[in-house]
Write a protein that holds these residues in place. Sequence first.
Motif, PDB file in Angstrom:
ATOM      1  N   UNK A   1       0.907  -1.390   0.077  1.00 21.50           N
ATOM      2  CA  UNK A   1      -0.012  -0.128  -0.128  1.00 21.50           C
ATOM      3  C   UNK A   1       0.884   1.352   0.011  1.00 21.50           C
ATOM      4  N   UNK A   2       1.949   1.159   0.724  1.00 24.19           N
ATOM      5  CA  UNK A   2       2.660   2.373   0.572  1.00 24.19           C
ATOM      6  C   UNK A   2       3.559   2.763  -0.787  1.00 24.19           C
ATOM      7  N   UNK A   3       3.701   1.660  -1.618  1.00 21.50           N
ATOM      8  CA  UNK A   3       4.631   1.966  -2.703  1.00 21.50           C
ATOM      9  C   UNK A   3       4.015   2.910  -3.706  1.00 21.50           C
ATOM     10  N   UNK A   4       2.748   2.850  -4.236  1.00 19.22           N
ATOM     11  CA  UNK A   4       2.426   3.910  -5.114  1.00 19.22           C
ATOM     12  C   UNK A   4       2.590   5.440  -4.583  1.00 19.22           C
TER      13      UNK A   4
ATOM     14  N   UNK B   1       5.750  10.263  -5.131  1.00 17.85           N
ATOM     15  CA  UNK B   1       6.644  11.300  -4.586  1.00 17.85           C
ATOM     16  C   UNK B   1       8.001  11.306  -4.813  1.00 17.85           C
ATOM     17  N   UNK B   2       8.487  10.312  -5.522  1.00 12.67           N
ATOM     18  CA  UNK B   2       9.802  10.245  -6.044  1.00 12.67           C
ATOM     19  C   UNK B   2      10.970   9.964  -4.745  1.00 12.67           C
ATOM     20  N   UNK B   3      10.313   9.105  -3.841  1.00 15.12           N
ATOM     21  CA  UNK B   3      10.960   8.672  -2.762  1.00 15.12           C
ATOM     22  C   UNK B   3      12.237   8.152  -3.075  1.00 15.12           C
TER      23      UNK B   3
ATOM     24  N   UNK C   1      17.152   5.707  -5.798  1.00 13.03           N
ATOM     25  CA  UNK C   1      15.563   6.023  -5.779  1.00 13.03           C
ATOM     26  C   UNK C   1      14.804   4.548  -5.469  1.00 13.03           C
ATOM     27  N   UNK C   2      13.490   4.643  -4.845  1.00 16.96           N
ATOM     28  CA  UNK C   2      12.755   3.641  -4.606  1.00 16.96           C
ATOM     29  C   UNK C   2      12.415   2.886  -5.708  1.00 16.96           C
TER      30      UNK C   2
ATOM     31  N   UNK D   1      11.203  13.748  -0.736  1.00 17.17           N
ATOM     32  CA  UNK D   1      10.990  15.038  -0.991  1.00 17.17           C
ATOM     33  C   UNK D   1       9.590  15.772  -0.847  1.00 17.17           C
ATOM     34  N   UNK D   2       9.910  17.189  -0.635  1.00 19.53           N
ATOM     35  CA  UNK D   2       8.708  17.762  -0.371  1.00 19.53           C
ATOM     36  C   UNK D   2       7.918  17.969  -1.578  1.00 19.53           C
ATOM     37  N   UNK D   3       6.523  18.128  -1.592  1.00 23.47           N
ATOM     38  CA  UNK D   3       5.605  18.285  -2.643  1.00 23.47           C
ATOM     39  C   UNK D   3       4.661  18.942  -2.646  1.00 23.47           C
TER      40      UNK D   3
END
Lengths: 769, 191, 280
Positions: free
Chosen positions: C122-125, C130-132, C146-147, C171-173
């Motif tokens: 669930x956390x992945x999309x 976000x480009x985590x 990059x994830x 990163x901030x979004x």
Amino acid sequence: MPRLSPPRADALSKATGAERYAFDVLPEGCLHAGAYRPGAALGVAHGRVRGVDASAALAVPGVLRVLTAADVPGPNLHGIMHKDQPVLCGEVIRHAGDPVALLLAETPEALRAGLAAMRADIEPLPGVFDPEAALKRGAPLVHQGRKDGNLLLRAVIEKGKAKAALKAAAVVVRGEFSTPVQEHAFLETQCGVAQMLPDGILHMTLSTQSPFRDRFEIGGALGLDPFKIRIRAPHLGGGFGGKDGATVQCLLGLAALNTGGKPVRMAWDREESILAGFKRHAVRLRCALGAEADGTLTVFDCRMLFDTGAYAHLGGEVMELSMEHASGPYRVPHVRVEGRCVYTNNPIAGAFRGFGVAQASPAFEGLMDELAAKLGLDPLALRRKNALTRGDENCSGVRLTGSTDLCACLDAVAGHPFWTGREDWRKSAPPFTRRGVGLAAVFNGMGYGRGLPDMAIAKVELTEAGEFLVYNAVADMGQGNASAFALLAAQELNQEAASVGLVMPDTERCHPSGSSSAGRSTYTFGNALVRACAALRHKLISRAAMPFLCDTLDGLELEPGRVVHRPTGRAMPLSVLARFLPHDDRICVAEFLMPVAQDISGSARGFMIGFPHLLFAYAAHLARIELDELTGRVRVCDYVCATDGGRVLTRQGFDQQAQGGAAQGIGFALFEDFRLDQGRTLTSDLTRYLIPTALDVPDTVSLAVDGCEDSGPHGLKGVGEVGLNGPAPAIASALRHCAGLRLRQLPFTPERLLKALSKARPAKARRSA
Amino acid sequence: MMLLFRLNGQSVEVETAPDRRAVDLLRDLGAPHPDVKDVKEGCGTGECGACSVLVDGVHRLSCLMLAAQLAGREVVTASGLGSEAAPHAIQRAFADHGAVQCGFCTPGMAVAAAALLQDNMAPGREDIRRAISGNLCRCTGYVMIVDAIEAAAGKMRSDPSALHEERVASRKAAKSSRKATMPSRKKAGKS
Amino acid sequence: MKVLTPRELPELFAALETPGAHMLAGGTDLLVRLRAAEREGRALPQALVRLDGVAVLRGIVREADGSLRLGAAATHAELLAHPLLRQELPELAAALCELGSPPIRNMGTLGGNICTASPAGDSLPPLMALGAEVELASLAGTRRMALSDFITGPGRTSLKPGEVLTAVIAPPARNFQVRHFEKVGRRGALAVAVVSLAALVRLERGRVAEARLAWGSVGPTVWRCPEAEAALMGQRLTLTALGRVGAIVRENVRPIDDIRASADYRRQVAGNLLLRLAVL
């Protein structure tokens, strides 16, 4: 919030975790038994057993014995109606959960390691997984040597002249429906503990709905004297029909014969429960309903096909009840229902709350909605116009002499704001959402039906301490019949509830009273208990007359804790009176036999037992739903059930049955999608087989139609089953209301709904106002 | 390993394999400790919530914990919340409001409710439904469970003294000494 | 199985040297798989190395560049309880809110959800949209990637032996006005995603200037659709525009059948979910 009823006698002990279930019994030095079921891992549902290799398992420290079919002392067959199911399979496995060996180990860890180390050589045989294919010539045979091949039972109900009436009907609606396998998913899996004591009695504590019958199942299969088996049934952690019949029973009995007198426990884990436990039958129905132009029903014609899986179990009986309910709770003069129940290599099907009726209700109610649409009639008015009332003949031709208050149920929902406001609800749908309200009228027969005496024998005792003890002989699987018995006894004996204790079913201490099933528990045993209590009350007054020096019984009364002589005001505590009486004299026993239909106008062929029924509970349900157009997901926003269960004994117990049944029915309608592939269960655990969570069912409102069934204890009827039969048709009806969908295949998954929506309104999703 | 932890207010010291499932350990502690058979097992895969316990006040599943993970922790089960003689307000409400049918989910359900009411003394029905959404019940349809938790919250807000007496009684019974599992007064004041 | 409980990173790295050692984060997935392995007679790890005792692996910190650093061993519930999460990463908060059930969220960790690398995680999309980035540490040092590079397939990651996922950096979004997550499960809790969508859209004068769309459960890993993102550029988020882009999504997506849904359903819904952006 509903007004409070007195709490159930078992509620606090359960809420504080003090109650001990069969699952919790673990005597000192107890061994652990587990069945080896190789089919699932090998991907074989039908196969010849060429060999069982226990060498690696026996090398696991703590594994003591591995038993196979050769170690079963008796005929190695059990089954309630047909003895066709081996305790351990020696030659053939007929479904993926069939066991070929039984392991005994010192610890659960050793048992698990031992089971994992077992190997079997199973030669795959051609299997049959579709009930229609099973009836074809040349289909692989599930059981060899049967005259009818894979056909377990064919039966027909005929009343009037259905064929001619169909031709003559002003309007006919038709449909093919199917309902899936359903898993009981009781929280407490099948389990028990057994021990052979030096006195030669096999003692068992089981999670079972049928302790008295279990003795004969075990004794018959293992060649033991059933009267040397003692079974106790503490509170069950759920049953719903799935613990009616032998689950762990025979295996545990076999285990106990091989432990050298040590106790042995068997508790299926969830995967095994899903693999090997009984299921609700999957059914296909092809039906036609005919009526006059004004909506008066004239004819119903239906063919049903039941998949009973690898063994008969209660397949024929479930089908019979389904057939008896096929045309719905309506007056229909011409009826023909033909049912066939078929063996396949699928999991074993059996009893499940709504016993066949839950499979029939989507069809008869689906056609009623279809008919209403075709004739431009209000669906509720159409149902009310045709609803059975007292004195009518039902589809089997049984004259309904008992309470038949479906009209009152329909009236209760007709006036409900969810029904009267249904068009406002539909119009208020937010974007990408459809809203609808659906209706269903349902019923459910009570008791075993004709041919199998539905009897209970109640025993009640004044203890030496002057309190009362009810010997409950019908297992309490959670429905609260034990507490209801304590309450009934307290009322009949004019005592405080706290002074009535309960003995839970114990074949040594209680009298045989049948299974906990068929909406019969409280009705049949309750009636017997009321009689036993009346006899005891009379006896205690009579016995008190002597010390009171009364030469008549006039003026003597039983009061809480004492007998009083009104004219003189003298009183004798029951603890004192009890000491005057020898033990035998402090006991009263009485029986009750449920009435059955004597004459029917229809004809029925092929039925074994259990047909027809005389007494029915009725209900009308409303479902208010939202359907998401983008995903096909349905949310049941509100649910209302109005139930005719005769007179209500405790409102809380009544509502519990209505709300619980509705939730299981909502699961059946929307979430529970039991999936099989070549006899292998794909929904093999609770991650894959989804039952509703608290976020998936609404605050169901339960309305009681306060009638009276004169033959019932305090006027009540059983309401355990009827509630499950409503949600599937009510939700289907709501889906028709909100989006014009005609859904005939359960469950209504998002996938099916999205597909139906795209057919109903092709191209891209619209934005509703 | 020798495992030390606190269980329902009592110290427990028991020899166990570190990888034994917590649910198995708790259900079969062996003498001299009483087993806590109120911790049920319904699935073994974290899907049903019957094995719910509070670990340092947090609602967890003992079928997905190892014995070693209990070391030094404070574990509270349904029987540690209250007893028949001195039930917790939640347990009393479960009985009064018809939240109990077969009862096999009930101890875990009571634990889930206790966890909710520690953090939120005035939950709405949706909050309650969310909080018990990891605890399956096959009997009730959840309505009366939600009723019961709502009523228990109301009772705990309006009558903290009654609750306190119940707690004292049950704690005495359990000879508990350490931290309470109940919502703090500070949070209670929030409503 | 031995169970090791390190408290500090050096201890953790040492513990991971144990032969046959496997990391144990929240256990909500691993212990279920070990149960299945035990039932089927497959080999179990020789040792489990617990991550829940390593304090440095928990918590949320705001970094100098405005990124959020999320401890990999923080539980979902701990993250949800942190004000920064809902404030700064609402799409991730929405995903974690629907993950499993309350006790699962109390036990399961963000790092566990990532390293399990389930197509339905669930956390992945949201993290992908976000480009985590992930931070990986071992005795050899620390690296970041990059994830999207870290997860290489279903159940597969770039984690090397002896290496630990220590943190996730989001990163901030804030300049994205549309921040959306939707999970389609089969029920309200305890549901595995059948399809999910995380969407971040930056608008300039009402038109899309940047769109990041990430779907779960429609491919072996989180699926991005550059064609759809490109097609959204310059568009207003109207039903017509989103319907057109939805069709592009359906053309490009390659989902599979499984027990929860068919490929057809997933394809249809993957496109449909975009329409929700029109009515946010």
